[in-house]
Design a protein around this motif. Sequence first.
Motif, PDB file in Angstrom:
ATOM      1  N   GLU A 257      -4.228  -8.168  32.303  1.00 40.20           N
ATOM      2  CA  GLU A 257      -4.149  -8.832  30.958  1.00 40.20           C
ATOM      3  C   GLU A 257      -3.259  -8.100  29.940  1.00 40.20           C
ATOM      4  OE1 GLU A 257      -9.096  -9.949  30.315  1.00 40.20           O
ATOM      5  OE2 GLU A 257      -8.345  -7.774  29.808  1.00 40.20           O
ATOM      6  N   ARG A 258      -2.979  -6.750  30.129  1.00 40.14           N
ATOM      7  CA  ARG A 258      -1.910  -6.056  29.227  1.00 40.14           C
ATOM      8  C   ARG A 258      -0.468  -6.808  29.742  1.00 40.14           C
ATOM      9  NH1 ARG A 258      -5.017  -1.362  30.387  1.00 40.14           N
ATOM     10  NH2 ARG A 258      -3.510  -0.527  31.772  1.00 40.14           N
ATOM     11  N   ALA A 259      -0.093  -6.786  31.129  1.00 40.55           N
ATOM     12  CA  ALA A 259       0.998  -7.326  31.400  1.00 40.55           C
ATOM     13  C   ALA A 259       1.432  -8.797  31.099  1.00 40.55           C
ATOM     14  CB  ALA A 259       1.030  -7.229  32.988  1.00 40.55           C
ATOM     15  N   ALA A 260       0.213  -9.528  30.988  1.00 42.77           N
ATOM     16  CA  ALA A 260       0.611 -11.054  30.534  1.00 42.77           C
ATOM     17  C   ALA A 260       0.388 -11.316  29.061  1.00 42.77           C
ATOM     18  CB  ALA A 260      -0.736 -11.722  31.091  1.00 42.77           C
ATOM     19  N   ALA A 261       0.321 -10.185  28.146  1.00 42.75           N
ATOM     20  CA  ALA A 261       0.105 -10.292  26.712  1.00 42.75           C
ATOM     21  C   ALA A 261       1.426 -10.117  26.326  1.00 42.75           C
ATOM     22  CB  ALA A 261      -0.547  -9.234  26.217  1.00 42.75           C
ATOM     23  N   THR A 262       1.515 -10.479  24.807  1.00 41.06           N
ATOM     24  CA  THR A 262       2.815 -10.616  24.316  1.00 41.06           C
ATOM     25  C   THR A 262       2.643  -9.580  22.779  1.00 41.06           C
ATOM     26  OG1 THR A 262       3.786 -12.508  24.936  1.00 41.06           O
ATOM     27  CG2 THR A 262       4.911 -11.715  22.990  1.00 41.06           C
TER      28      THR A 262
ATOM     29  N   ARG B 158      -5.024 -14.415  19.176  1.00 40.81           N
ATOM     30  CA  ARG B 158      -4.494 -13.062  18.683  1.00 40.81           C
ATOM     31  C   ARG B 158      -5.756 -12.179  19.071  1.00 40.81           C
ATOM     32  NH1 ARG B 158      -2.539 -14.879  12.639  1.00 40.81           N
ATOM     33  NH2 ARG B 158      -0.679 -16.030  13.662  1.00 40.81           N
ATOM     34  N   LEU B 159      -5.379 -10.780  19.627  1.00 35.20           N
ATOM     35  CA  LEU B 159      -6.604  -9.938  20.144  1.00 35.20           C
ATOM     36  C   LEU B 159      -6.774  -8.825  18.994  1.00 35.20           C
ATOM     37  CD1 LEU B 159      -5.351  -9.501  23.817  1.00 35.20           C
ATOM     38  CD2 LEU B 159      -7.181 -10.830  22.967  1.00 35.20           C
ATOM     39  N   ALA B 160      -5.492  -8.295  18.428  1.00 32.29           N
ATOM     40  CA  ALA B 160      -5.556  -7.244  17.523  1.00 32.29           C
ATOM     41  C   ALA B 160      -4.211  -7.496  16.667  1.00 32.29           C
ATOM     42  CB  ALA B 160      -5.447  -5.903  18.279  1.00 32.29           C
TER      43      ALA B 160
ATOM     44  N   THR C 157       0.893  -1.112   0.070  1.00 35.13           N
ATOM     45  CA  THR C 157       0.051  -0.034  -0.048  1.00 35.13           C
ATOM     46  C   THR C 157       0.709   1.290   0.034  1.00 35.13           C
ATOM     47  OG1 THR C 157      -0.138  -0.079   2.374  1.00 35.13           O
ATOM     48  CG2 THR C 157      -1.836  -1.176   1.417  1.00 35.13           C
ATOM     49  N   GLY C 158       2.168   1.232  -0.196  1.00 30.32           N
ATOM     50  CA  GLY C 158       2.894   2.071  -0.375  1.00 30.32           C
ATOM     51  C   GLY C 158       3.727   2.708   1.104  1.00 30.32           C
ATOM     52  N   ASP C 159       3.458   1.901   2.162  1.00 29.82           N
ATOM     53  CA  ASP C 159       4.106   2.435   3.460  1.00 29.82           C
ATOM     54  C   ASP C 159       5.335   1.681   3.578  1.00 29.82           C
ATOM     55  OD1 ASP C 159       3.692   3.700   5.821  1.00 29.82           O
ATOM     56  OD2 ASP C 159       1.482   3.408   5.721  1.00 29.82           O
ATOM     57  N   GLU C 160       5.742   1.869   4.749  1.00 24.18           N
ATOM     58  CA  GLU C 160       6.955   1.265   5.564  1.00 24.18           C
ATOM     59  C   GLU C 160       6.690  -0.065   5.869  1.00 24.18           C
ATOM     60  OE1 GLU C 160       9.932   3.771   7.656  1.00 24.18           O
ATOM     61  OE2 GLU C 160       8.485   5.438   7.099  1.00 24.18           O
ATOM     62  N   PRO C 161       7.395  -1.240   5.686  1.00 23.64           N
ATOM     63  CA  PRO C 161       7.135  -2.340   5.863  1.00 23.64           C
ATOM     64  C   PRO C 161       7.328  -2.666   7.582  1.00 23.64           C
ATOM     65  CG  PRO C 161       9.430  -2.357   4.928  1.00 23.64           C
ATOM     66  CD  PRO C 161       8.883  -0.750   4.800  1.00 23.64           C
ATOM     67  N   PHE C 162       6.276  -2.647   8.409  1.00 26.08           N
ATOM     68  CA  PHE C 162       6.243  -3.012   9.530  1.00 26.08           C
ATOM     69  C   PHE C 162       4.873  -3.677   9.765  1.00 26.08           C
ATOM     70  CE2 PHE C 162       9.287   0.270   9.398  1.00 26.08           C
ATOM     71  CZ  PHE C 162      10.277  -0.043  10.254  1.00 26.08           C
ATOM     72  N   GLY C 163       4.746  -4.561  10.593  1.00 26.16           N
ATOM     73  CA  GLY C 163       3.651  -5.342  11.108  1.00 26.16           C
ATOM     74  C   GLY C 163       3.697  -5.889  12.659  1.00 26.16           C
ATOM     75  N   SER C 164       2.304  -5.654  13.316  1.00 29.78           N
ATOM     76  CA  SER C 164       2.656  -6.220  14.502  1.00 29.78           C
ATOM     77  C   SER C 164       1.313  -6.956  14.992  1.00 29.78           C
ATOM     78  CB  SER C 164       2.687  -5.053  15.399  1.00 29.78           C
ATOM     79  OG  SER C 164       3.855  -4.059  15.348  1.00 29.78           O
ATOM     80  N   VAL C 165       1.339  -7.775  16.057  1.00 27.49           N
ATOM     81  CA  VAL C 165       0.234  -8.555  16.357  1.00 27.49           C
ATOM     82  C   VAL C 165       0.351  -8.479  17.853  1.00 27.49           C
ATOM     83  CG1 VAL C 165      -0.763 -10.974  16.397  1.00 27.49           C
ATOM     84  CG2 VAL C 165       0.318 -10.130  14.304  1.00 27.49           C
ATOM     85  N   LEU C 166      -0.806  -8.371  18.627  1.00 28.32           N
ATOM     86  CA  LEU C 166      -1.062  -8.311  20.004  1.00 28.32           C
ATOM     87  C   LEU C 166      -1.760  -9.839  20.520  1.00 28.32           C
ATOM     88  CD1 LEU C 166      -0.738  -7.061  22.760  1.00 28.32           C
ATOM     89  CD2 LEU C 166      -3.210  -6.136  22.284  1.00 28.32           C
ATOM     90  N   VAL C 167      -0.963 -10.430  21.522  1.00 29.51           N
ATOM     91  CA  VAL C 167      -1.537 -11.717  21.785  1.00 29.51           C
ATOM     92  C   VAL C 167      -1.590 -12.282  23.114  1.00 29.51           C
ATOM     93  CG1 VAL C 167      -0.777 -14.458  21.584  1.00 29.51           C
ATOM     94  CG2 VAL C 167      -0.056 -12.865  19.602  1.00 29.51           C
ATOM     95  N   ALA C 168      -2.863 -12.495  23.434  1.00 22.37           N
ATOM     96  CA  ALA C 168      -3.173 -12.799  24.797  1.00 22.37           C
ATOM     97  C   ALA C 168      -2.390 -13.681  25.420  1.00 22.37           C
ATOM     98  CB  ALA C 168      -4.506 -12.936  24.999  1.00 22.37           C
ATOM     99  N   SER C 169      -2.509 -13.949  27.017  1.00 19.11           N
ATOM    100  CA  SER C 169      -1.438 -14.932  27.506  1.00 19.11           C
ATOM    101  C   SER C 169      -2.054 -16.459  27.347  1.00 19.11           C
ATOM    102  CB  SER C 169      -1.607 -14.787  29.055  1.00 19.11           C
ATOM    103  OG  SER C 169      -3.032 -14.906  29.509  1.00 19.11           O
TER     104      SER C 169
ATOM    105  N   ARG D 207       5.745  -9.013  27.361  1.00 15.44           N
ATOM    106  CA  ARG D 207       6.906  -9.208  26.376  1.00 15.44           C
ATOM    107  C   ARG D 207       6.746  -8.919  25.056  1.00 15.44           C
ATOM    108  NH1 ARG D 207       8.465 -15.272  24.212  1.00 15.44           N
ATOM    109  NH2 ARG D 207       6.107 -15.099  23.884  1.00 15.44           N
ATOM    110  N   ILE D 208       7.813  -8.618  24.392  1.00 14.21           N
ATOM    111  CA  ILE D 208       8.053  -8.448  23.168  1.00 14.21           C
ATOM    112  C   ILE D 208       8.972  -9.403  22.327  1.00 14.21           C
ATOM    113  CG2 ILE D 208       8.934  -6.603  21.306  1.00 14.21           C
ATOM    114  CD1 ILE D 208       8.557  -4.374  23.336  1.00 14.21           C
ATOM    115  N   VAL D 209       8.371  -9.757  21.161  1.00 12.31           N
ATOM    116  CA  VAL D 209       9.246 -10.760  20.483  1.00 12.31           C
ATOM    117  C   VAL D 209       9.202 -10.272  18.982  1.00 12.31           C
ATOM    118  CG1 VAL D 209       9.292 -12.900  19.058  1.00 12.31           C
ATOM    119  CG2 VAL D 209       8.233 -12.638  21.377  1.00 12.31           C
ATOM    120  N   TYR D 210      10.527  -9.580  18.549  1.00 11.21           N
ATOM    121  CA  TYR D 210      10.691  -8.973  17.427  1.00 11.21           C
ATOM    122  C   TYR D 210      11.365  -9.823  16.267  1.00 11.21           C
ATOM    123  CZ  TYR D 210      15.411  -7.447  19.316  1.00 11.21           C
ATOM    124  OH  TYR D 210      16.423  -7.349  19.836  1.00 11.21           O
ATOM    125  N   VAL D 211      11.122  -9.553  15.190  1.00  9.79           N
ATOM    126  CA  VAL D 211      11.781 -10.420  13.990  1.00  9.79           C
ATOM    127  C   VAL D 211      13.417  -9.779  13.845  1.00  9.79           C
ATOM    128  CG1 VAL D 211      11.814 -10.974  11.469  1.00  9.79           C
ATOM    129  CG2 VAL D 211       9.472 -11.313  12.752  1.00  9.79           C
TER     130      VAL D 211
END
Length: 161
Positions: free
Chosen positions: A73-78, A39-41, A23-35, A100-104
């Motif tokens: 819930e936020r503290a337990a999410a990744t 996938r939440l969002a 779509t012409g944007d910088e290539p970044f994507g993220s997923v929020l996952v519950a404990s 937690r954060i997990v990055y590629v």
Amino acid sequence: MTSDVELGHSRRCVELAAEALRTGDEPFGSVLVASDGSRLAEDRNRVSSGGDATLHPEFALARWAAANMTPAERAAATVFTSGEHCPMCAAAHGWVGLGRIVYVSSAAQLAGWLAELGAGAPPVRMMPVTEVVPGLVVEGPLPDLADEVRELHRRFALRRD
């Protein structure tokens, strides 16, 4: 170390980054996952399409979490993401109390790739997330997917030239 399920969440981040690029944007994507692993969002970068330089997916997920999750819930999410959070996104992550954060790919990798490509540095200094949010559990980079993210950034840099 990430599990096969977590690797799937990371792969989804790369897919979202590719969607952003299409779509012409910088290539970044993220997923929020519950404990529980659900996938939440999810979101992708929308900076170019929206004209607002703060429309990073990690920032959007932090705001979503603040509006839709309890502090526990936020503290337990990744948060899984294609690239290590920038300082703005790291601060948002810390302020809303996400876990937690997990990055590629790391901020250091991105800085190296941009230099190799002659793309120039971003307006904000890139640094490890833990320099902004000390004590946060952070995992990455994920070598199995980092080459795909590098290729997305290469394609984005070529478009700018």
